[in-house]
Scaffold this motif. Structure first.
Motif, short mmCIF file in Angstrom:
data_model
loop_
_atom_site.label_atom_id
_atom_site.label_comp_id
_atom_site.label_asym_id
_atom_site.label_seq_id
_atom_site.Cartn_x
_atom_site.Cartn_y
_atom_site.Cartn_z
N LYS A 131 72.39 32.81 -30.52
CA LYS A 131 72.88 31.68 -29.40
C LYS A 131 72.60 31.97 -27.94
O LYS A 131 72.39 30.95 -27.20
CB LYS A 131 74.30 31.41 -29.66
CG LYS A 131 74.78 30.84 -30.81
CD LYS A 131 76.13 30.50 -31.33
CE LYS A 131 76.38 29.95 -32.30
NZ LYS A 131 77.89 29.76 -32.73
N ASP A 132 72.73 33.04 -27.52
CA ASP A 132 72.39 33.58 -26.20
C ASP A 132 70.83 33.61 -26.01
O ASP A 132 70.49 33.99 -24.83
CB ASP A 132 73.23 34.70 -25.64
CG ASP A 132 72.88 35.93 -26.39
OD1 ASP A 132 71.92 36.01 -27.36
OD2 ASP A 132 73.38 36.90 -26.35
N LYS A 133 70.12 33.42 -26.94
CA LYS A 133 68.60 33.75 -26.87
C LYS A 133 68.13 35.16 -26.70
O LYS A 133 66.86 35.14 -26.15
CB LYS A 133 67.87 32.52 -25.92
CG LYS A 133 68.12 31.10 -26.24
CD LYS A 133 67.37 30.25 -25.32
CE LYS A 133 67.73 28.59 -25.57
NZ LYS A 133 66.71 27.86 -25.05
N SER A 134 69.17 35.92 -26.85
CA SER A 134 68.49 37.32 -26.30
C SER A 134 67.83 38.03 -27.66
O SER A 134 67.31 39.13 -27.36
CB SER A 134 69.70 38.38 -25.96
OG SER A 134 70.73 38.34 -27.23
N GLY A 135 67.99 37.43 -28.83
CA GLY A 135 67.38 38.21 -30.12
C GLY A 135 67.05 37.25 -31.15
O GLY A 135 67.25 36.01 -30.81
N PHE A 136 66.74 37.66 -32.36
CA PHE A 136 66.61 36.85 -33.54
C PHE A 136 67.50 36.89 -34.43
O PHE A 136 67.90 38.27 -34.83
CB PHE A 136 65.14 37.12 -33.92
CG PHE A 136 63.92 36.57 -32.60
CD1 PHE A 136 63.68 35.59 -32.47
CD2 PHE A 136 63.71 37.81 -31.70
CE1 PHE A 136 62.73 35.13 -31.33
CE2 PHE A 136 62.94 37.62 -30.75
CZ PHE A 136 62.49 36.31 -30.58
N ILE A 137 67.86 36.15 -35.25
CA ILE A 137 68.50 36.31 -36.41
C ILE A 137 68.20 35.48 -37.88
O ILE A 137 67.58 34.40 -37.57
CB ILE A 137 69.94 35.72 -36.04
CG1 ILE A 137 71.06 36.14 -36.96
CG2 ILE A 137 70.07 34.54 -35.80
CD1 ILE A 137 72.46 36.18 -36.38
N GLU A 138 68.02 36.15 -38.83
CA GLU A 138 67.28 35.61 -40.03
C GLU A 138 68.08 34.46 -40.73
O GLU A 138 69.45 34.49 -40.82
CB GLU A 138 67.31 36.54 -41.22
CG GLU A 138 66.36 37.84 -40.74
CD GLU A 138 66.25 38.98 -41.53
OE1 GLU A 138 67.11 39.04 -42.60
OE2 GLU A 138 65.78 40.05 -41.50
N VAL A 139 67.30 33.43 -40.97
CA VAL A 139 67.74 32.44 -41.69
C VAL A 139 67.02 31.85 -43.05
O VAL A 139 67.29 30.73 -43.44
CB VAL A 139 67.55 30.87 -40.69
CG1 VAL A 139 68.54 31.15 -39.65
CG2 VAL A 139 66.15 30.79 -40.26
N ARG A 164 75.50 27.90 -46.24
CA ARG A 164 76.14 29.11 -45.89
C ARG A 164 75.71 30.28 -46.78
O ARG A 164 75.29 29.91 -48.05
CB ARG A 164 77.53 29.06 -46.27
CG ARG A 164 78.28 28.32 -44.97
CD ARG A 164 79.00 29.39 -44.18
NE ARG A 164 79.29 28.65 -43.05
CZ ARG A 164 79.52 28.89 -41.78
NH1 ARG A 164 78.66 30.22 -41.66
NH2 ARG A 164 79.80 28.57 -40.91
N SER A 165 75.38 31.30 -46.42
CA SER A 165 74.58 32.40 -47.26
C SER A 165 75.03 33.68 -46.64
O SER A 165 74.92 33.97 -45.43
CB SER A 165 73.28 32.11 -47.44
OG SER A 165 72.62 33.34 -48.03
N THR A 166 75.34 34.73 -47.51
CA THR A 166 75.55 36.05 -47.27
C THR A 166 74.18 36.93 -47.06
O THR A 166 74.15 38.00 -46.90
CB THR A 166 76.56 36.78 -47.94
OG1 THR A 166 76.14 36.47 -49.34
CG2 THR A 166 77.95 36.33 -47.80
N ASN A 167 73.06 36.32 -47.63
CA ASN A 167 71.93 36.73 -47.76
C ASN A 167 71.11 37.21 -46.33
O ASN A 167 70.42 38.14 -46.30
CB ASN A 167 70.87 36.16 -48.49
CG ASN A 167 71.24 35.99 -50.10
OD1 ASN A 167 72.16 36.97 -50.40
ND2 ASN A 167 70.72 34.85 -50.90
N TYR A 168 71.38 36.53 -45.65
CA TYR A 168 70.70 36.68 -44.14
C TYR A 168 72.04 36.86 -43.07
O TYR A 168 72.96 36.33 -43.09
CB TYR A 168 69.91 35.54 -43.79
CG TYR A 168 68.98 35.06 -44.84
CD1 TYR A 168 67.91 36.10 -44.99
CD2 TYR A 168 69.16 34.21 -45.86
CE1 TYR A 168 66.95 35.83 -45.77
CE2 TYR A 168 68.16 33.85 -46.74
CZ TYR A 168 67.21 34.73 -46.87
OH TYR A 168 66.04 34.68 -47.90
N ASN A 169 71.62 37.52 -42.04
CA ASN A 169 72.67 37.87 -41.13
C ASN A 169 73.08 36.72 -40.12
O ASN A 169 73.99 36.89 -39.46
CB ASN A 169 72.03 39.25 -40.36
CG ASN A 169 70.68 39.02 -39.56
OD1 ASN A 169 70.19 38.03 -39.77
ND2 ASN A 169 70.11 39.83 -39.21
N SER A 170 72.32 35.82 -40.13
CA SER A 170 72.89 34.59 -39.57
C SER A 170 74.08 33.95 -40.29
O SER A 170 74.85 33.01 -39.59
CB SER A 170 71.84 33.26 -39.44
OG SER A 170 71.30 33.02 -40.52
#
Ligand code: AMP
Length: 591
Positions: free
Chosen positions: A484-492, A545-551
């Motif tokens: 959200k703060d554009k500081s990193g990446f998160i898997e989808v 919604r999924s628990t497989n990815y950290n997003s």
């Protein structure tokens, strides 16, 4: 037949990607095949030992196969695993180590197709205490007798990953060629990859194809079709009819972009129905017993005792086959739930009653193909629908005929579409009132209309080395958006479709591998982490919604559209965007 001979055909099939050439190769195999061997060969050639609607599974893991390979060859598990990383395919590993193995004297017997087929089928029946050891023993025995080439394909068959590209359509055509190519003087020209036939033969050829196709769609049993043609000739197929308890291929639907296009395809007036967001079930009632099959004709009767009860109670008559969409119902609010909420019920093997109580489902019957033991395949849809309304009782939250209107008015259809979406449906179906039920075909008697979701721009942050033909390529890509703060990446999610095998007409595996390889940060077995620099545009069916990815989210069925080389990584989509689209979808579902 000698199994080695069959594997020669596998080799030939594997070497070409041309469908016509594959048909030619298969027709050579089938030409001299004896009826008694047809079941084994026709199943094995498609990489299986049971039809897909059969409940049995081979049930063998990589680990178990490696153990058996170790017993058969004396080569250590570590060495086998090392070779596996290098070659990317356990089948090829098995071939290599069988070549290497020195104890040729151990080879006890020549492998026959029937024996291999029977042994692999036996594996599925082994359960309970000692099953693993027995399975390992049986596989080791097969591998001990195998030539290197045979070992490769035995392993691939065991792991249900044959990959010789003999799909159902190709096998079906090959059957026609095997029986009628000579008679019709059909010739395959390998140089130009085309089929030549004399003027006038085409009509007869199409007639044979249609008959064979119909027989296959109705029986889902290539061996039975083969045997009948072999023993009784093509007209023998006419006596094939629907058989309760044996699933038939389901009719499929084309897509339309809007209501005007839907009317163009199905005509006016048309029937419009909700496109329920659930899963399809083919429901068979045979002498009071209910059997349930999924779209891929998997038998899921055991998983849905509640569906069987509802059908028994609220559908009049016996010996019928219904086509229906099953959706989840929130037990408290009675609202319809999206597919993902009930997907766990399809695979569930234990505590089934309890889960059925927690996640109740409703059956929406939208078609019928047999009633009172008689086929209604050829009846126009409007009559089949009348029959459904006559026999299927409407019981809220349990069962009923699919919601439907019949109209010629686009405004009325539009109103129905909006209502369908507001209730949480995926979209709307439009149906030709005169259309027959054509199993296995996307003929256009039914059309789906769905809203199009926007695509997302994401970055590749990981990948997996492929197997088999893709062994030298990165083949499955982990995709991420910005936090959200554009500081990193998160898997989808993970994307592997929409990518070409060959570097033409789109983004290829080779191209992606070249782009990513210099930026690999970390290896872990076959997976790699890469620097987030390759940006791609992806389409998808839905965000879940999924628990497989950290997003906490996952794109359902993501597909690569294109590379976004021009886009700076700071401008790709963010988790906030993903959440927003998710909520839009959800509000559709919950309204
Ligand atoms: P798709 O999966 O996008 O090709 O859409 C076709 C699927 O929609 C069918 O296979 C059914 O599972 C599902 N479906 C939901 N409602 C209906 C309906 N009223 N008529 C036909 N199919 C339906």
């Amino acid at each position: 037949m000698d199994y080695l001979k069959l594997t020669d055909f596998y080799e030939k099939l594997e070497k070409t990607s041309k469908r016509l050439e594959k048909t030619e190769i298969l027709s050579q195999l089938l030409k001299d095949l004896r009826a008694e061997e047809s079941e084994a060969v026709l199943n094995l050639i498609q990489g299986r030992v049971f039809p897909n609607w059969d409940e049995r599974k081979i049930g063998v893991s990589d680990k178990l196969v490696i153990k058996a390979m170790n017993i058969a060859t004396g080569i250590s598990k570590e060495e086998i695993e090392k070779l596996w990383v290098k070659l990317g395919d356990l089948g090829e590993v098995s071939e290599e180590i069988t070549k290497k193995k020195k104890q040729t004297t151990l080879r006890s017997k020549k492998l026959m197709v029937d024996f291999v087929y029977k042994t692999i089928r036996e594996l599925a029946a082994l359960e309970g205490e000692g099953a693993v050891n027995k399975k390992t023993g049986l596989i080791a025995e097969l591998l001990t007798s195998a030539q290197p080439q045979e070992a490769k394909f035995i392993v691939r068959t065991l792991l249900e990953d044959l990959r010789v590209g003999a799909g159902e359509g190709t096998v079906r055509d090959a059957m026609v060629w095997a029986f009628f190519k000579e008679k019709l003087k059909i010739k395959y020209d390998p140089v130009n990859n085309q089929v030549e036939m004399p003027e006038g033969a085409r009509k007869e050829y199409d007639f044979y194809c249609e008959k064979v196709q119909r027989a296959c769609d109705l029986t889902n049993d290539f061996a039975e079709v083969f045997r009948i043609i072999k023993e009784e000739g093509i007209n023998g197929l006419d006596r094939i009819s629907l058989k309760g308890g044996k699933p038939i291929n389901m009719m499929l639907f084309q897509k339309a972009r809007n209501i005007a296009e839907a009317f163009e395809i199905v005509g006016k007036p048309a029937a419009f129905e909700y496109k329920y967001d659930g899963f399809r079930l083919q429901i068979h009632a045979v002498k009071g017993k209910i059997l349930l099959f999924t779209r891929s004709l998997e038998n899921v009767t055991a998983q849905f005792p509640d569906v069987a009860d509802a059908v028994k109670k609220y559908v009049k008559g016996d010996n019928y086959i219904l086509d229906a969409e099953v959706i989840g119902i929130d037990p408290k609010t009675k609202k319809w739930l999206p597919f993902q909420a009930i997907s766990q019920r399809i695979k569930r093997k234990y505590d089934i009653e309890e889960l059925a109580g927690k996640i109740p489902v409703m059956v929406n019957v939208f078609d019928i193909v047999q009633y009172g033991g008689k086929s209604v395949l050829e009846a126009p849809f409007k009559d089949r629908r009348k029959l459904i309304e006559k026999i299927v009782q409407e019981v809220p939250e349990k069962i009923g005929p699919a919601a439907e209107i019949i109209t010629s008015d686009p405004a009325e259809a539009e109103k129905f579409y909006k209502k369908a979406l507001s209730l949480g449906n995926e979209g709307m179906m439009a149906k030709n009132l005169e259309g027959i039920y054509k199993p296995g075909s996307r003929v256009g008697y039914g059309i789906k209309i769905k809203p199009i979701l926007e695509t997302l721009d994401v970055v590749i942050t990981g990948a997996e080395w492929g197997t088999g033909k893709r062994a030298n390529w990165l083949s499955s890509f982990t995709i991420s958006c910005l936090t959200k703060d554009k500081s990193g990446f998160i898997e989808v999610g993970q994307v592997g479709t929409g990518i070409k095998e060959k570097p033409e007409g789109g983004v290829s595996f080779e191209e992606l591998t070249k782009l990513l390889k210099p930026h690999v940060l970390k290896h872990e077995g076959k997976t790699v982490q890469v620097k987030p620099i390759v940006i791609i545009e992806v389409a998808y069916e839905e965000i879940q919604r999924s628990t497989n990815y950290n997003s906490g989210f996952a794109l359902r069925f993501p597909r690569l559209i294109t590379l976004r080389a021009e886009k700076p990584v700071k401008e790709i989509n963010t988790l906030e965007d993903v959440e927003k689209i998710y909520l839009q979808q959800r509000s559709r579902h919950l309204k």
